[in-house]
Write an enzyme that holds these catalytic residues in place. Sequence first.
Site, mmCIF file in Angstrom:
data_model
loop_
_atom_site.group_PDB
_atom_site.id
_atom_site.type_symbol
_atom_site.label_atom_id
_atom_site.label_comp_id
_atom_site.label_asym_id
_atom_site.label_seq_id
_atom_site.Cartn_x
_atom_site.Cartn_y
_atom_site.Cartn_z
ATOM 1 N N SER A 33 35.354 38.616 32.787
ATOM 2 C CA SER A 33 33.989 38.199 32.456
ATOM 3 C C SER A 33 33.927 36.847 31.761
ATOM 4 C CB SER A 33 33.323 39.265 31.581
ATOM 5 O OG SER A 33 34.062 39.478 30.386
ATOM 6 N N GLY A 85 41.062 44.379 34.163
ATOM 7 C CA GLY A 85 40.381 44.253 35.443
ATOM 8 C C GLY A 85 41.290 44.476 36.633
ATOM 9 N N ASP A 91 42.538 31.500 31.630
ATOM 10 C CA ASP A 91 42.402 32.916 31.953
ATOM 11 C C ASP A 91 41.906 33.679 30.736
ATOM 12 O OD1 ASP A 91 42.521 35.268 33.358
ATOM 13 O OD2 ASP A 91 44.662 35.162 33.802
ATOM 14 N N GLY A 92 41.331 34.826 30.974
ATOM 15 C CA GLY A 92 40.872 35.690 29.897
ATOM 16 C C GLY A 92 41.993 36.586 29.398
ATOM 17 N N GLU A 117 47.640 37.285 38.163
ATOM 18 C CA GLU A 117 47.450 36.448 36.972
ATOM 19 C C GLU A 117 48.796 35.981 36.420
ATOM 20 O OE1 GLU A 117 43.280 38.372 35.232
ATOM 21 O OE2 GLU A 117 45.214 39.183 34.609
#
Length: 268
Positions: free
Chosen positions: A34, A116, A100-101, A122
């Site tokens: 998000s 996620g 990136d989160g 990733e």
Amino acid sequence: MSDLVEQSKRSAAFAAVDKHVLPSVRVLGIGSGSTVVYAVDRLLELKNNNQLNPKLVCVPTSFQSKQLIADAGLQAADLDDLPILDDAQGGFTSIDVTIDGADEVDSELNAIKGGGGAHLREKLVANASNKLVLIADYRKDSQVLGEKWSKGIPVEVSPLAWRTITRQLEHMPCMQKGSRLFEDEHPVANLRQAVRKAGPVVTDNGNFILDVCVGNIYDPPAVERLFKMIPGVIEVGIFSNMASEAWFGNSDGSIVCRIPKSEIKKRE
């Protein structure tokens, strides 16, 4: 509360993009989640203002980020396609920077990722990058992994042996060579179930995910290595010693940029 969280995500994402995505950046890794949505929003603004490299190529880490890149009108390329994009210059040796989160980040910038379900791609993209920059809201900022994230370590596994891998993970020792690796005596591994679909979550790579709860994680690199030794474990959602910076948006509107605690001590 939700407005504060979304604003903090946006602030962190915009600040990280403004610092790291300069016109000199030719290849950019785009993470998932998000908070990354706001990073792509900022990229679109920069693109519209002609502040991006006109030949910028974005490397997605999931179906979600590939769609975000396409919707923003940016060029996308899969990781293995990069070496052939620019033959005149001998191809690319690495991604300039990946943004990136994270689900949680500790004081050394070790991170839990995979909430996620995209942590395999990733990690592949992060590993191929000169720099990994994490962006998150204040709820993800911890001193020790597991302090705030209670859903477990995401572990992508082969569907062929997920029950066997579950048993092996649940028998992992919490001690190794006299040092405690994690808080709980016995890990608990749960097969992640899908929402609005009967059955388990299936990743973009066709695998299952086990969420392994161990409490606080005292030695993330050791736990990551231990889990990956099990045959059938595809990837572990612990990112040890990979990030160089983490940006957090706070509830009061301020932004904090952190580097690993050990790096701070070296500079003192």
